[in-house]
Write a protein that holds these residues in place. Structure first.
Motif, PDB file in Angstrom:
ATOM      1  N   ARG A 315       0.839  -1.206   0.000  1.00 31.73           N
ATOM      2  CA  ARG A 315       0.000   0.000   0.000  1.00 31.73           C
ATOM      3  C   ARG A 315       0.872   1.252   0.000  1.00 31.73           C
ATOM      4  NH1 ARG A 315      -5.290   0.073   1.061  1.00 31.73           N
ATOM      5  NH2 ARG A 315      -5.089   2.112   2.058  1.00 31.73           N
ATOM      6  N   ARG A 319       0.055   2.867  -3.501  1.00 32.80           N
ATOM      7  CA  ARG A 319      -0.945   3.931  -3.362  1.00 32.80           C
ATOM      8  C   ARG A 319      -0.544   5.196  -4.121  1.00 32.80           C
ATOM      9  NH1 ARG A 319      -3.633   5.886   2.372  1.00 32.80           N
ATOM     10  NH2 ARG A 319      -5.189   7.287   1.474  1.00 32.80           N
ATOM     11  N   PRO A 320       0.710   5.699  -3.961  1.00 33.92           N
ATOM     12  CA  PRO A 320       1.068   6.871  -4.775  1.00 33.92           C
ATOM     13  C   PRO A 320       1.099   6.577  -6.264  1.00 33.92           C
ATOM     14  CG  PRO A 320       2.975   6.025  -3.569  1.00 33.92           C
ATOM     15  CD  PRO A 320       1.779   5.326  -3.026  1.00 33.92           C
ATOM     16  N   GLU A 322      -0.968   4.480  -7.835  1.00 34.53           N
ATOM     17  CA  GLU A 322      -2.368   4.519  -8.267  1.00 34.53           C
ATOM     18  C   GLU A 322      -2.870   5.958  -8.351  1.00 34.53           C
ATOM     19  OE1 GLU A 322      -4.284   2.139  -5.374  1.00 34.53           O
ATOM     20  OE2 GLU A 322      -3.620   0.210  -6.224  1.00 34.53           O
ATOM     21  N   GLU A 323      -2.479   6.779  -7.375  1.00 27.51           N
ATOM     22  CA  GLU A 323      -2.900   8.179  -7.419  1.00 27.51           C
ATOM     23  C   GLU A 323      -2.281   8.898  -8.609  1.00 27.51           C
ATOM     24  OE1 GLU A 323      -2.992  12.065  -4.437  1.00 27.51           O
ATOM     25  OE2 GLU A 323      -2.568  10.062  -3.664  1.00 27.51           O
ATOM     26  N   LEU A 324      -1.014   8.568  -8.909  1.00 27.45           N
ATOM     27  CA  LEU A 324      -0.376   9.152 -10.082  1.00 27.45           C
ATOM     28  C   LEU A 324      -1.066   8.695 -11.359  1.00 27.45           C
ATOM     29  CD1 LEU A 324       1.920  10.797 -11.329  1.00 27.45           C
ATOM     30  CD2 LEU A 324       3.355   8.744 -11.220  1.00 27.45           C
ATOM     31  N   ARG A 326      -4.227   7.886 -11.620  1.00 27.51           N
ATOM     32  CA  ARG A 326      -5.476   8.655 -11.721  1.00 27.51           C
ATOM     33  C   ARG A 326      -5.206  10.067 -12.222  1.00 27.51           C
ATOM     34  NH1 ARG A 326      -6.652   5.754  -6.867  1.00 27.51           N
ATOM     35  NH2 ARG A 326      -5.856   7.479  -5.590  1.00 27.51           N
ATOM     36  N   GLY A 327      -4.086  10.657 -11.788  1.00 30.11           N
ATOM     37  CA  GLY A 327      -3.739  11.982 -12.284  1.00 30.11           C
ATOM     38  C   GLY A 327      -3.458  11.981 -13.769  1.00 30.11           C
ATOM     39  N   HIS A 338      -5.786  17.830 -11.268  1.00 25.23           N
ATOM     40  CA  HIS A 338      -5.718  16.682 -10.371  1.00 25.23           C
ATOM     41  C   HIS A 338      -4.388  16.683  -9.616  1.00 25.23           C
ATOM     42  CE1 HIS A 338      -5.782  12.535  -8.946  1.00 25.23           C
ATOM     43  NE2 HIS A 338      -7.078  12.556  -9.174  1.00 25.23           N
ATOM     44  N   ARG A 339      -4.452  16.371  -8.313  1.00 23.19           N
ATOM     45  CA  ARG A 339      -3.268  16.433  -7.462  1.00 23.19           C
ATOM     46  C   ARG A 339      -2.291  15.302  -7.798  1.00 23.19           C
ATOM     47  NH1 ARG A 339      -1.566  14.544  -2.432  1.00 23.19           N
ATOM     48  NH2 ARG A 339      -3.403  13.192  -2.304  1.00 23.19           N
ATOM     49  N   PRO A 341       0.823  13.011  -6.461  1.00 25.00           N
ATOM     50  CA  PRO A 341       1.358  12.613  -5.147  1.00 25.00           C
ATOM     51  C   PRO A 341       2.789  13.113  -4.949  1.00 25.00           C
ATOM     52  CG  PRO A 341       1.293  10.732  -6.629  1.00 25.00           C
ATOM     53  CD  PRO A 341       0.555  11.845  -7.322  1.00 25.00           C
ATOM     54  N   SER A 352       6.593  11.350 -10.171  1.00 28.99           N
ATOM     55  CA  SER A 352       5.575  12.384  -9.990  1.00 28.99           C
ATOM     56  C   SER A 352       6.115  13.751 -10.380  1.00 28.99           C
ATOM     57  CB  SER A 352       5.099  12.398  -8.541  1.00 28.99           C
ATOM     58  OG  SER A 352       4.514  11.165  -8.186  1.00 28.99           O
TER      59      SER A 352
END
Length: 614
Positions: A315, A319-320, A322-324, A326-327, A338-339, A341, A352
């Protein structure tokens, strides 16, 4: 690949897979599965190695114990036989025994032997004459049988025989000759035989210290054993033929497993004789199973703790990412806010940072590109409009000067006024076209209309246009099929007029008889209009940009917005405009309209989407 104007997506075409629809294993699942697999493999391998090592060690220890047990038996028997031989030597020197043997009377000897047997206190006592005939045999608790007597004779005749094998018993024996006078010069009177029974008590002296079991076998039958009688049966069949090797072998008796070693004593016995020493592996196997359970519990705990730790670590790592992702997906869909990470591992933070810089550069490049395209569009619009606008204004200005003259007749004034009105109408039409081009959003004010009627009104309007002079119009409709659709009649009429004027201008260029054929028909949920002219065709240079604004080639006038406006109006009505075929003598444009308004554009049937541009 750039889509043709007015063409809806084809369900049969291969398109890019949306990010949300991509299939694959999540990194988190892959890491946890890899950790679980490693723990299972390591635990299983360790369990097998430990089990194999323990079994090997147990086998070595038991083998050593068995070897020690056999050595203990041999030492014990050697000592007992030495004591027995000394007893026999003392008995053989007794004058009373020698006197008894000199009688040569068998009944007398048998009666007198009882006293000497009691003196010896052994399990077996026998006397034989000088010819080797057994004249007296006394045993404790076991009747004398022919097998025992035959064995006694073998003891006398055989060299080195120490064991007497009976039908169901075994004796360790010592034989001493009886001489009248000295042993060297006296006369042989007979022999005295003493024997000690080899039974459970004796065998336990061998097996007790090592925790083993001992059995004597003769010709497949048990003559002495510490085993349970139920386990004795079948023991001989499970053992290999006797050999000089003492290598222990595994034996299964009942539900228990033993390790057995065999010592062949046939050379010192009156019949084939083997000493079998066995030790149970039950306690060792129980200990191994207990160790197996402990290792399995430890492996399970390691699996649970390792999986929990890997889930937490995965995780932290994924997690970062997956967030990247999504960005990146949001940026691909047009959302640049979109933010990104700023936490995670070094590689994720670096990725990132690179993505954030790339996104900023792309946004700046897009803004610069939009600005340049906006300026270029304004420039093309000014260049396209300025010529016609100056032409119309010049006509109004010149004709206005003529109207100020008093020398013109009323007829001439009417003609001049008509020219001014035409120029004003042209200017108004140009401004309306620019307003429609600049407008965005869904067309409002729709109502049910017969598209065939709109086509007829558009043809009637175009006939009065100067560009339609000398053009032959043909309208083809099917009266039996309804072309009713929910549309904005004025806008559809304007779009059809633009297509018709474009066809008139193309048909007039090459000279000769100009002809424009317009047809309308209904197909499922669509109404399809086709405009065909017999001109020279669309130039190849502008076919890819045909529906872009301000594109015009070979025309003396016009803003280049006709096809663009027709395409936009048709798109707002759930359809589109496209070039179906273009070659010298035949050019076909097709406009589709949805019968009912919808949020999403109606898909054009596959049969009418095929574009042939020659």
């Amino acid at each position: 690949m750039k889509s043709k104007p007015g063409r809806a997506p084809d369900p049969g075409e291969v398109s890019e897979v949306e990010p949300g629809h991509q299939q694959g294993i999540r990194t988190r699942v892959l890491l946890v599965a890899a950790m679980a697999l490693i723990i299972v493999v390591v635990t299983s391998s360790s369990l097998l190695l430990v089990r194999h090592s323990l079994l090997a060690q147990v086998t070595r220890d038991v083998s050593q114990n068995l070897t020690d047990s056999v050595a203990t038996f041999q030492n014990l028997q050697t000592e007992r036989l030495a004591v027995l031989e000394r007893e026999d030597a003392l008995l053989a020197d007794l004058p009373s025994l020698k006197a008894l043997m000199t009688t040569s009377d068998a009944p007398t000897i048998r009666n007198g032997a009882v006293e000497f047997w009691r003196v010896s206190g052994n399990d077996l006592f026998a006397l034989a004459d000088s010819q080797g005939r057994i004249v007296a045999t006394l045993t404790r608790g076991v009747p004398v049988d022919p097998t025992l007597e035959a064995g006694l004779r073998l003891l006398l005749t055989g060299s080195g025989k120490r064991y007497l094998v009976g039908r169901s018993n075994l004796y360790a024996c010592s034989t001493q000759p009886l001489y009248f006078g000295s042993r060297e010069a006296g006369a042989l009177l007979g022999y005295v035989i003493n024997g000690i029974a080899v039974e459970g008590g004796t065998l336990r002296q061998i097996s007790g210290p090592a925790g083993a079991e001992a059995t004597f076998l003769s010709s497949g039958r048990t003559v002495a054993s510490t085993l349970d009688p139920a386990l004795e049966r079948g023991l001989a069949a499970k053992l290999a033929p006797p050999s000089s090797s003492r290598q222990p072998v595994p034996v299964e008796l009942g539900e228990a497993r033993y390790l057995a070693t065999t010592e062949d004593l046939s050379s010192t016995a009156t019949s084939p004789l083997q000493l079998v020493v066995l030790k149970s592996l039950g306690s060792a196997e129980m200990s191994i199973r207990r160790i197996d359970r402990l290792m399995l519990i430890a492996g399970l705990m390691a699996l649970l703790l390792g999986s929990a730790l890997m889930i937490a670590l995965s995780r932290l790592v994924t997690r970062p990412i997956e967030e990247l992702a999504r960005g990146v997906r949001a940026f691909g869909e047009g959302d640049g806010s979109h933010r990104v990470p700023r936490y995670g591992t070094y590689e994720v933070r670096q990725l990132s940072s690179v993505f954030a810089g790339m996104r900023h550069e792309i946004q700046q490049a897009n803004r610069a590109l939009l600005e340049s395209e906006r300026l270029a569009t304004i420039g093309r619009m000014a260049s396209s409009v300025s010529h016609d606008l100056r032409h119309y204004l010049a006509s109004v200005y010149a004709n206005a000067e003529f109207l100020s003259s008093d020398r013109l007749s009323a007829h001439e004034r009417a003609e001049i006024f008509g020219d001014i009105r035409t120029a004003v109408h042209g200017t108004t039409e140009m401004i309306d076209s620019l307003l429609i081009f600049s407008r965005t959003g869904v067309t409002m004010g729709r109502s049910p209309e017969q598209v065939s009627s709109l086509l007829e009104r558009a043809v009637a309007l175009v006939r009065a246009h100067p560009d339609a002079e000398g053009v032959d119009f043909i309208i083809q409709t099917r009266s039996a099929i309804s072309t009713m659709a929910s549309v904005n009649g004025k806008e559809i009429e304007r779009a059809v007029c633009n297509l018709l004027l474009n066809a008139c201008q193309s048909a007039r260029m090459p000279g000769g008889a100009a002809q424009v054929v317009a047809s309308v028909e209904a197909e499922d949920d669509l109404v399809v209009l086709r405009i065909r002219d017999n001109g020279a065709g669309v130039p190849i240079a502008i076919r890819q940009t045909l529906f872009d604004p301000f594109v015009s080639e070979g025309k003396q006038k016009g803003t280049g917005l006709g096809l663009t406006l027709a395409q936009r109006i048709a798109a707002e009505h759930g359809g589109g405009v496209r070039l179906v075929r273009s070659r010298p003598g035949e050019t076909i444009f097709e406009m589709t309209l949805a019968r009912e308004p919808s949020v999403e554009p109606v898909k054009v049937p596959a049969a009418s989407r095929e574009v042939v541009a020659e």
